[in-house]
Design a protein around this motif. Structure first.
Motif, PDB file in Angstrom:
ATOM      1  N   ARG A 191      88.989 -14.859  45.978  1.00 56.73           N
ATOM      2  CA  ARG A 191      90.278 -14.584  46.615  1.00 56.73           C
ATOM      3  C   ARG A 191      90.754 -13.218  46.149  1.00 56.73           C
ATOM      4  O   ARG A 191      90.181 -12.641  45.222  1.00 56.73           O
ATOM      5  N   GLU A 192      91.788 -12.703  46.799  1.00 56.15           N
ATOM      6  CA  GLU A 192      92.339 -11.408  46.387  1.00 56.15           C
ATOM      7  C   GLU A 192      93.042 -11.597  45.040  1.00 56.15           C
ATOM      8  O   GLU A 192      93.815 -12.547  44.900  1.00 56.15           O
ATOM      9  N   PRO A 193      92.802 -10.718  44.061  1.00 54.22           N
ATOM     10  CA  PRO A 193      93.416 -10.903  42.750  1.00 54.22           C
ATOM     11  C   PRO A 193      94.947 -10.965  42.822  1.00 54.22           C
ATOM     12  O   PRO A 193      95.574 -10.252  43.606  1.00 54.22           O
ATOM     13  N   ARG A 197      95.688 -14.553  48.950  1.00 56.77           N
ATOM     14  CA  ARG A 197      95.143 -14.071  50.222  1.00 56.77           C
ATOM     15  C   ARG A 197      93.619 -14.143  50.205  1.00 56.77           C
ATOM     16  O   ARG A 197      92.991 -14.073  49.161  1.00 56.77           O
TER      17      ARG A 197
ATOM     18  N   ARG B 182      84.388  -9.212  50.377  1.00 56.88           N
ATOM     19  CA  ARG B 182      85.851  -9.111  50.416  1.00 56.88           C
ATOM     20  C   ARG B 182      86.300  -7.873  51.188  1.00 56.88           C
ATOM     21  O   ARG B 182      87.290  -7.905  51.913  1.00 56.88           O
ATOM     22  N   ASP B 190      94.273  -9.825  58.206  1.00 59.73           N
ATOM     23  CA  ASP B 190      94.675 -11.137  57.688  1.00 59.73           C
ATOM     24  C   ASP B 190      96.186 -11.148  57.509  1.00 59.73           C
ATOM     25  O   ASP B 190      96.756 -10.232  56.925  1.00 59.73           O
ATOM     26  N   ASP B 192      97.818 -14.121  56.425  1.00 60.23           N
ATOM     27  CA  ASP B 192      98.206 -15.240  55.554  1.00 60.23           C
ATOM     28  C   ASP B 192      98.692 -14.666  54.219  1.00 60.23           C
ATOM     29  O   ASP B 192      97.962 -14.633  53.238  1.00 60.23           O
TER      30      ASP B 192
END
Lengths: 312, 334
Positions: A191-193, A197, B182, B190, B192
């Motif tokens: 996930r994004e740190p 997100r 990523r 995105d 969210d």
């Protein structure tokens, strides 16, 4: 060259040569195709077991060392760090950028490649270098692969022994957790740190899912037949996991940084795992390597899921 | 004058109503059934109220972010098409989004883990990247020109886009596989955002830009025809060009750092709106902003429901819906 030969004979001789040539080309190309097939299937042509092995797949490198083929490994991928012996070996690129020239120059008699590296497989096939084609799969595929590699390298006994050790350790975990609860678990693999997100979770197939289930967790995305899936915060709220396990592929940072990462989850305070403080951030590249160290991953998962039965 | 006012009022009502309905309706749609009575039940603590958290954390910020990003990108598209006098211009033409993407790629690849006030390092780095791109393009457009050359601006923007794209590929190449994944995910867009922090960070800049846009329609009408004619009608051409460039670029930078480079909105929404309301910027600009908001919110609802529980990147939906639709428009116009 054809001087003095009458025209019809020229034509006849020409046809004969052409026929011979075409037969030779056909048989040569068939032989080449067979060689490529043999190589692509990962079968060893008869003869002595490989002695000069190049592996561009880190998890297979680990297996090679575990079954005692380490001294035969002459080069590894750019991402290989384990076991420590690989540090001094030449690096020959990785999944997306294998250095074919370097591999060929090392004159290997076996190259371990990933299944999607079709160009590399074809190039090695043309050079008549046998390949061992590997793909990530389930937990059962890992031990089957170890046994298979043992046979291929003339180390069948060692392969069986390593696989049996893994099976034994897994069996022990299973026995200890037998009859216990199976908390609904979200396994986050990216996930994004410091935010929620781009959350990537383990789906219902692959060795990570298998390890989670073996370690006594019920994967909330077990019904999604994919290795990984991008999930929204809404889906996580709806799935209401009781435990969240999050994998980080680095060495553990300072405790404050870990606390900051864990704090990101407080936004979803209605999720039972967050409410109960059961969000586990696990650090270490070895946790996601489908090789002999899967035992460590399974034990770590089991400790997070069942600290009462398997204390840290 | 009265006629334009009446038309403006009618179209604002139509498109504004559409945007309003979409923002209000989107949080009600989703794969998880929620009960509104429970969402607004004050007797339940918020920390325990799953329905309220789905509504207020998972869905509402997304709808608001979609509306803000959609409105900003669509309006920026209108402004840039008029400024560059090129119907194919988009908010991404001048390299702003590529600069923004480069910033995000660097933050992801080199694992920047700083965050402030709910804004992650990736968001901050992408905004800084867009500022860098704006600075370079503006500097080039000003260099060797007394005024502000839109031709140089366009060429510099396109070149910068390619240059940054190469740098993006290079940075992606340096990334290891999980980071590379990523970076790819970020490029797909995105919304969210799981909270209001990122939204609040982007809001001021987008609002300032939208206010600047409110001043632009009349001069843009003249400017989009001919700069000399506009100057002779008393338009301060340089000032209008600067305001148009900076407001649209900064807003694009803020929008991209919030939702990623979500394509097609900045080009199809303005053209679609022009087909319906004509080419007067006094109507096209607000109508595009409202329609852009409604369009992106609707696409995002599709993104989170179409393949649930798997989330689809919203950029894929806008491109899948927008691409064929735009081609149909092109063929139909012929």
């Amino acid at each position: 060259m054809w001087v003095g030969v009458s025209r019809p004979r020229v034509a006849l001789a020409g046809r004969l040569v052409a026929l011979l040539l075409s037969t030779w080309v056909a048989s040569a190309s068939m032989a080449a195709a067979q060689d490529t097939k043999v190589a692509a299937r990962g079968l060893q042509p008869p003869g002595t077991p490989p002695q000069r092995i190049v592996s561009v797949v880190p998890s297979v490198t680990e297996t090679l060392f575990a079954i005692g083929a380490g001294p035969r490994v002459i080069a590894v991928s750019s991402f290989d760090t384990y076991p420590p012996e690989v540090a001094h070996l030449p690096k020959v690129g990785a999944l997306f950028d294998p250095d074919v020239e370097r591999i060929l120059s090392l004159r290997p008699d076996l190259v371990v490649v990933y299944g999607s590296q079709t160009d590399l497989i074809a190039q090695l096939g043309r050079a008549n270098i046998p390949t061992y084609v590997y793909r990530h799969g389930s937990l059962a595929d890992i031990t089957a692969g170890i046994r298979d590699l043992g046979v291929r390298l003339g180390l069948a006994g060692e392969g069986r022994r390593v696989a049996a050790t893994i099976d034994g350790a897994m069996g022990e975990i299973r026995t200890r957790l037998k009859g216990g609860t199976r908390p609904r678990t979200l396994l986050v693999i990216g996930r994004e740190p410091q935010s929620l997100r781009s959350i990537n979770a383990s789906g219902g197939i692959g060795f990570l899912h298998d390890l989670l289930e073996l370690a006594g967790g019920a994967n909330v995305f077990a019904d999604v037949k994919r290795e990984s899936l991008l999930v929204s915060t809404e889906t996580i709220l709806a799935k209401a996991p009781e435990v969240i396990i999050e994998l980080h592929y680095s060495e553990p940072p300072i405790p404050e940084a870990i606390a900051r990462e864990r704090k990101a989850w407080t936004a979803l305070s209605a999720v039972p795992a967050v409410k109960a403080g059961r969000v586990y951030l696990l650090y270490g590249g070895e946790l996601v390597v489908p090789g002999p160290r899967v035992v460590v991953t399974a034990q770590t998962f089991a400790r997070a899921l069942h600290p009462d039965i398997m204390p840290w | 004058m009265t006629s334009i006012r009446r038309r403006l009022a009618v179209w604002t009502l139509v498109f504004g109503g559409l945007a309003f309905i979409s923002v209000l309706g989107a949080p009600l749609i989703g794969t998880t059934p929620i009960r509104l009575a429970r969402v607004f039940d004050r007797s339940l603590p918020f920390a325990d109220n799953v329905d309220a958290q789905i509504f207020f954390i998972a869905r509402l910020p997304r709808a608001l972010a979609g509306a803000l990003v959609g409105a900003t990108l669509a309006a920026s598209g209108v402004v840039l098409q008029a400024l560059l006098r090129n119907p194919l211009a988009t908010p991404f033409t001048l390299g702003v989004s590529a600069g923004s993407a480069l910033g995000a790629m660097l933050a992801i690849t080199f694992r920047l883990h700083l965050s402030m006030a709910g804004v992650s390092a990736v968001t901050a780095a992408s905004f800084i990247g867009s500022l860098g791109a704006i600075g370079i393009v503006y500097g080039l457009a000003r260099a060797r020109h007394q005024g502000f050359s839109t031709n140089v601006l366009l060429l510099a923007g396109v070149t910068l886009n390619s240059f940054f794209s190469a740098l993006i590929l290079f940075v992606q190449y340096l990334a290891d596989s999980s980071e590379a994944l990523r970076t790819m995910r970020w490029l797909m867009g995105d919304l969210d955002i799981a909270g209001y922090g990122p939204l609040l960070a982007s809001l001021p800049l987008c609002l300032v830009a939208l206010l600047a846009f409110a001043w632009l329609p009349r001069p843009l009408n003249l400017l989009s025809l001919d700069t000399d004619a506009a100057a002779s009608r008393g338009v301060n051409v340089l000032l209008v060009q600067r305001v148009a460039f900076f407001s649209s670029s900064l807003a694009t930078g803020a929008a991209v750092s919030l939702g990623g480079p979500i394509g097609f909105i900045g080009i199809i929404v303005p053209h679609l709106v022009r087909l319906m309301v004509g080419s007067d910027h006094r109507i096209v600009l607000p109508a595009s902003a409202f329609f852009g908001a409604a369009f992106l919110v609707a696409c995002d609802v599709l993104a989170r429901t179409a393949m649930a529980p798997v989330e689809l990147p919203v950029g894929i939906i806008t491109a899948l819906v927008g691409g064929p639709f735009f081609l149909w428009l092109l063929v139909r116009q012929r």
